[in-house]
Design an enzyme around this catalytic site. Structure first.
Site, short mmCIF file in Angstrom:
data_model
loop_
_atom_site.label_atom_id
_atom_site.label_comp_id
_atom_site.label_asym_id
_atom_site.label_seq_id
_atom_site.Cartn_x
_atom_site.Cartn_y
_atom_site.Cartn_z
CD GLU A 1 11.47 13.11 9.80
OE1 GLU A 1 10.36 12.63 10.07
OE2 GLU A 1 12.40 12.45 9.30
CB CYS B 1 14.00 9.01 7.06
SG CYS B 1 14.63 7.65 6.08
CD GLU C 1 13.89 1.14 8.76
OE1 GLU C 1 14.43 2.12 9.32
OE2 GLU C 1 14.43 0.03 8.67
CE LYS D 1 -1.69 2.96 2.78
NZ LYS D 1 -1.70 4.17 1.95
P1 NAP Z 1 2.72 8.94 7.15
O1 NAP Z 1 1.55 9.80 7.37
O2 NAP Z 1 3.35 8.26 8.29
O3 NAP Z 1 2.28 7.85 6.05
C1 NAP Z 1 3.10 6.77 5.65
C2 NAP Z 1 2.22 5.66 5.14
O4 NAP Z 1 1.37 5.18 6.19
C3 NAP Z 1 1.27 6.11 4.03
O5 NAP Z 1 1.13 5.04 3.12
C4 NAP Z 1 0.00 6.37 4.78
O6 NAP Z 1 -1.13 6.32 3.95
C5 NAP Z 1 0.03 5.24 5.78
N1 NAP Z 1 -0.80 5.45 6.97
C6 NAP Z 1 -1.21 6.63 7.53
N2 NAP Z 1 -1.94 6.39 8.63
C7 NAP Z 1 -2.02 5.05 8.76
C8 NAP Z 1 -2.66 4.19 9.71
N3 NAP Z 1 -3.37 4.68 10.73
N4 NAP Z 1 -2.53 2.85 9.56
C9 NAP Z 1 -1.82 2.34 8.53
N5 NAP Z 1 -1.20 3.10 7.60
C10 NAP Z 1 -1.29 4.45 7.72
O7 NAP Z 1 3.85 9.73 6.42
P2 NAP Z 1 3.67 10.74 5.23
O8 NAP Z 1 2.29 11.34 5.18
O9 NAP Z 1 4.14 10.07 4.04
O10 NAP Z 1 4.64 11.86 5.72
C11 NAP Z 1 4.34 12.63 6.89
C12 NAP Z 1 5.58 12.93 7.69
O11 NAP Z 1 6.24 11.72 8.02
C13 NAP Z 1 6.61 13.74 6.94
O12 NAP Z 1 6.36 15.08 7.04
C14 NAP Z 1 7.89 13.30 7.62
O13 NAP Z 1 8.14 14.06 8.77
C15 NAP Z 1 7.63 11.88 8.01
N6 NAP Z 1 8.20 10.91 7.05
C16 NAP Z 1 9.25 10.15 7.43
C17 NAP Z 1 9.79 9.25 6.55
C18 NAP Z 1 10.94 8.38 6.86
O14 NAP Z 1 11.49 7.75 5.96
N7 NAP Z 1 11.35 8.28 8.09
C19 NAP Z 1 9.27 9.11 5.27
C20 NAP Z 1 8.19 9.89 4.91
C21 NAP Z 1 7.65 10.76 5.83
P3 NAP Z 1 -1.78 7.66 3.34
O15 NAP Z 1 -0.72 8.69 3.31
O16 NAP Z 1 -2.19 7.24 1.97
O17 NAP Z 1 -2.92 8.04 4.19
#
Ligand code: NAP
Ligand code: MG
Length: 482
Positions: A387, A288, A254, A179
């Site tokens: 972050e 990240c 991660e 997903k």
């Molecule tokens: P995110 O909100 O954590 O989402 C990552 C994945 O998890 C997406 O596929 C998201 O789906 C899914 N997801 C969201 N809520 C979930 C739940 N309750 N249960 C299962 N899956 C769920 O990250 P993001 O929106 O991509 O980025 C937000 C922030 O995360 C960034 O601003 C950054 O600070 C951080 N980030 C960190 C990393 C890293 O590599 N450490 C990478 C990306 C982002 P949907 O988005 O489709 O709802």
């Protein structure tokens, strides 16, 4: 022309979803609509997990194949990925704004390499070991694939972060439901096209998209799932970890980072600033593991602040498809709002902006922010602790090596980091004292052959290397009295 899918990839077929709802994605640089895919429902999750479950449980299926037979199938998959390499880069950069030059080296190149690496590795590791019991008799210790994997990934490096999970999982004999994040769905559906062309057995890899809150949550907690592999924010990771804890379900997380570049007082300023882009700002700061806190010795503070400022000021900002571009737009307007609010916060907390701080001139469409340096920052400030996920670096002065290490470790996170020095031995001894999952001395490039992951709020478990394969296996001990 937009790229539109009206089916999801489940059980080796492009099947009709149960709802006509769509996820539409737009370009980070032009804001134009790029395409759409079906928004999966809980029923579609049930179908995808069902297909993966069926494929895994097949008594003569994927999980039971010899690793060499899986390797042959995965080699076909790698070939199909290579054939689509340019299209992967095109889709990723269109959706998230990653400069295509970086995309070619990462998103376009790594997936096939990592599939081949794990497919080969799985043929080399012994599957069973007979041990003489410490009491009496013998025990056969075997490794078996963990089962059905839910792989949930973010938008920043959607391809490589998907394959950090898909490649070891499939090589181990697991089956997968992928997903992607809603910002980057088109490249995920291209993975399904490659899997289909490679004739991976039905159900071995399934791809659906949908909101994390509904579809992601249902996938994580689905009774047919045996293991969850997640990359994303710490907040969502905590939630997924809690769900898996309740279910006693293995999970690899991660999560975020706020890593430090420890610049020692003997540093060669030119050597450091040459590498600054790759280690601290790659993918416009939406990575990240990068070192976004730069710790500078007070004895050379003014000189180093100037060198960093001059370097970053020259990074070309613009169209991700332009060859010279180093900094592209952020993924979305929401992400830009977050980054801009941190720039304001940094100033309110006493930080001094030495370059950037606003939106670049002449780029009126797309989610651009200038690469920004905030100097004179305290490690207690929000811009040092949280972050940001944008092209913003906090410069923090320190007194001596012990002080620098203490500041580096004074973080809720522990994912990456770097040490900069002309004395590699000194660099190594500092690196050993920094509490993070990975760290580089005088540079950092993610090594596919070494474990990668975080400590503290940066996550749980490791991806990559042989350790990343073990994360998709479990042990069984068969005792024999003789
Ligand atoms: P995110 O909100 O954590 O989402 C990552 C994945 O998890 C997406 O596929 C998201 O789906 C899914 N997801 C969201 N809520 C979930 C739940 N309750 N249960 C299962 N899956 C769920 O990250 P993001 O929106 O991509 O980025 C937000 C922030 O995360 C960034 O601003 C950054 O600070 C951080 N980030 C960190 C990393 C890293 O590599 N450490 C990478 C990306 C982002 P949907 O988005 O489709 O709802
Ligand atoms: Mg999100």
């Amino acid at each position: 022309m937009t790229i539109d899918y009206d089916r999801i990839y489940v059980g080796g077929e492009w099947t009709l979803p149960t709802s006509s709802d769509k996820i539409t994605v737009s370009s980070a640089s032009t804001e134009d609509i790029l395409g759409s895919v079906p928004a999966a429902t809980r029923a579609d999750v049930d179908a995808a997990v069902g297909a993966a479950r069926h494929a895994f449980d097949d008594p003569s299926g994927w999980a039971q194949w010899e690793p060499s037979r899986r390797q042959a199938a995965l080699e076909r998959f790698a070939v199909a990925l290579v054939a689509r390499r340019d299209e992967f880069v095109h889709r990723v950069s269109g959706q998230n704004g990653m400069p295509a030059k970086i995309g070619k080296l990462t998103e376009g190149a790594v997936p096939a390499n990592i599939v081949r690496y794990y497919a080969t590795l799985a043929t080399k590791l012994e599957g069973e070991q007979t041990r003489k019991s410490l009491v009496k008799g013998t025990t056969v210790v075997r490794k078996e694939p963990l089962g059905v994997v839910a792989a949930i990934v973010p938008w920043n490096f959607p391809q490589i972060l998907s394959f950090f999970k898909i490649a070891p999982a499939l090589a181990a004999g697991c089956t997968v439901v992928l997903k992607p994040a809603s910002e980057t769905v088109l490249d995920a559906f291209l993975i399904a096209e490659a899997a289909h062309e490679a004739e991976l057995p039905p159900g071995v890899l399934n791809v659906i998209a949908g909101s994390g809150r509904v579809v992601g949550d249902h996938l994580v907690t689905h009774p047919g799932v045996d293991k969850v592999g997640f990359t994303g924010s710490t907040e969502v990771g905590q939630h997924i970890g809690a769900q898996c804890g309740r279910l006693i379900r293995p999970v690899t997380l991660e999560l975020g980072g706020k890593s430090a570049a420890v610049v020692l007082d003997d540093v060669d300023a030119d050597a450091f600033t040459r590498e600054l882009f790759e280690t601290s700002l790659i993918n416009s700061g939406q990575s990240c593991f990068i070192s976004t806190r730069i710790l500078l010795p007070r004895s050379r503070y003014t000189e180093l602040v100037e060198a960093i400022t001059e370097t970053v000021r020259q990074y070309p900002v613009g169209d991700p498809f332009e060859r010279s571009t180093m900094i592209g737009p952020l993924v979305s307007s929401a992400q830009r709002d977050i980054v801009e609010s941190y720039i304001k916060k940094g100033q309110a907390e006493g930080g001094r902006i030495t370059t950037g701080g606003g939106r670049p001139k002449g780029l009126d469409r797309g989610w651009y922010v200038e690469p920004t340096i905030i100097a004179d920052v305290d490690n207690k400030a929000a811009v040092s602790r949280e972050e940001i996920f944008g092209p913003v670096l906090a410069l923090i002065p320190y007194e001596d090596d012990n002080d620098a290490i203490a500041i580096a470790n004074d973080s809720d996170y522990g994912l990456g980091g770097t040490v900069w020095t002309t004395d590699v031995e000194r660099g190594l001894s500092v690196a050993r004292r920094v509490k993070t999952g990975s760290i580089g001395v005088n540079g950092f490039t993610l090594d596919l052959g070494a474990p990668f992951g975080g400590v503290k709020r940066s996550g749980l478990g490791r991806e990559l290397g042989p350790e990343g394969l073990a994360a998709y296996q479990q042990f069984q001990s068969i005792y024999l009295p003789e």
